[in-house]
Design an enzyme around this catalytic site. Sequence first.
Site, PDB file in Angstrom:
ATOM      1  N   TYR A 144      44.961  32.447  35.928  1.00 51.75           N
ATOM      2  CA  TYR A 144      44.392  33.790  35.830  1.00 51.75           C
ATOM      3  C   TYR A 144      43.767  34.141  37.165  1.00 51.75           C
ATOM      4  O   TYR A 144      43.044  33.339  37.752  1.00 51.75           O
ATOM      5  CB  TYR A 144      43.332  33.836  34.723  1.00 51.75           C
ATOM      6  N   ASP A 238      42.730  30.346  44.853  1.00 53.74           N
ATOM      7  CA  ASP A 238      41.778  31.137  44.087  1.00 53.74           C
ATOM      8  C   ASP A 238      40.722  30.184  43.551  1.00 53.74           C
ATOM      9  O   ASP A 238      40.930  29.493  42.558  1.00 53.74           O
ATOM     10  CB  ASP A 238      42.496  31.879  42.959  1.00 53.74           C
ATOM     11  N   LYS A 266      32.033  34.274  40.782  1.00 50.49           N
ATOM     12  CA  LYS A 266      31.192  33.471  39.886  1.00 50.49           C
ATOM     13  C   LYS A 266      29.994  32.814  40.603  1.00 50.49           C
ATOM     14  O   LYS A 266      29.059  33.523  40.932  1.00 50.49           O
ATOM     15  CB  LYS A 266      32.069  32.489  39.111  1.00 50.49           C
TER      16      LYS A 266
END
Length: 427
Positions: A144, A238, A266
């Site tokens: 994702y 990522d 995050k």
Amino acid sequence: MFIDRSKEAFKEAKEVIPGGVDSPVRAFKSVGGTPVFIDKGEGAYLVDIDGNRYIDFVQSWGPLIFGHCDKDIEDAVISSVKKGLSFGAPTEVETLLATEICSMFDGIDKVRFVSSGTEAVMSAIRLARGFTNRDDIVKFEGCYHGHSDSLLVQAGSGAVTFGTPSSPGVPSDLTKHTLLAKYNDIQSVKKCFENSSDISCIIIEPIAGNMGLVPADEEFLKALRVICDENGALLIFDEVMSGFRASLKGACGLVDVKPDIVTFGKVIGGGMPVGAFCASGEIMDRLSPDGPIYQAGTLSGNPIAMSAGLASLKKLKTTANLHNELSKKAKKLMEGFSESAKSAGIPLQTDVRGSMFGFFFNENGVKNFDDALKSDTDRFALFHQKMLKNGIYFACSQFETGFISTAMSEEMIDEVIEVSKKVFKEL
Ligand SMILES: *Cc1c(COP(=O)(O)O)cnc(C)c1O
């Protein structure tokens, strides 16, 4: 345990917010029941609006490595708030945070801040396309990378296929440039390069956290590096989830492979909305205003968010042994779960990377998305419901990663293992 107020709040929310939530996973669809509405956090705990307390293994889906209400981050945010919320002009704290990041990674000279992981990855892809003057990208099934159009592509069944959109509203004209490959399977990547001479980049979660926790083999990542170099494509890691989590330097600190572009999110915001993408000066200087590749944001580099990120990153760097301690707790938890599962006769696969942990109700080891999909999601749903009733808050899907925070004590881990002994027997 009563969650009457949460039930009422969910009903009210559904009247005015689609599905009652602002991000789909929060709705508990895959595990059933009502999501609990949160009143506040306290260190390792969440407190819901009915007053129930939960040990929190979600931590806002990753950012809160120091748990809730960490004093240092809170102080940094409050003193920044008092100076104003946003200026839309440069501030020194942006440079400070960028400098901290550049000093940590070989090959990273410059950082651009944005407001979410989605934005970071979307911009990194544009940068890779602009830099190479090519349109196609290779992404992996089960990874994702946020919800932007070209990355929201369905995981095909095994074979390498040209991507089809996984959501209405995403034009297939756009996703035809997204080539899908299989995680940990270098042959599937080679096929993509045989099918296209227009590949700008490979994007990968070097430690996948969005199909459950599935780390890439180091040899596989090394092979991606070689393929990129041979074909003039860029390699994007990522690390929105794994950054500062899997180790201080994320996956980059665990494997001997250097990506061209890295994305963060995050943890980098310490709980505030921050994303970042970074690379060498040669690549980053192609961005606007110095270069022609456009990217912008009204609230990008917001001073409050930057202050939270800076306080968090400084604390990560200066706390001795931090990731080892977190990892020890994660391992203890997973060993405890393995034993509970074994004595209940339930097949369970577990893995740990730093403060990230994952477990699959699966007979076999999980190397890719197809393997992950063979997990027993009904059993997971039951597990989730029962843990929640015992005051333990796990992510509400089999295909998510769990997180340890520094606010979690050994005793809390012991307590959770004790509960798991009972719960696994009831599955
Ligand atoms: C969470 C996540 C994103 C998206 O970040 P948002 O802040 O939710 O937009 C992108 N990539 C990975 C690997 C993630 O875990």
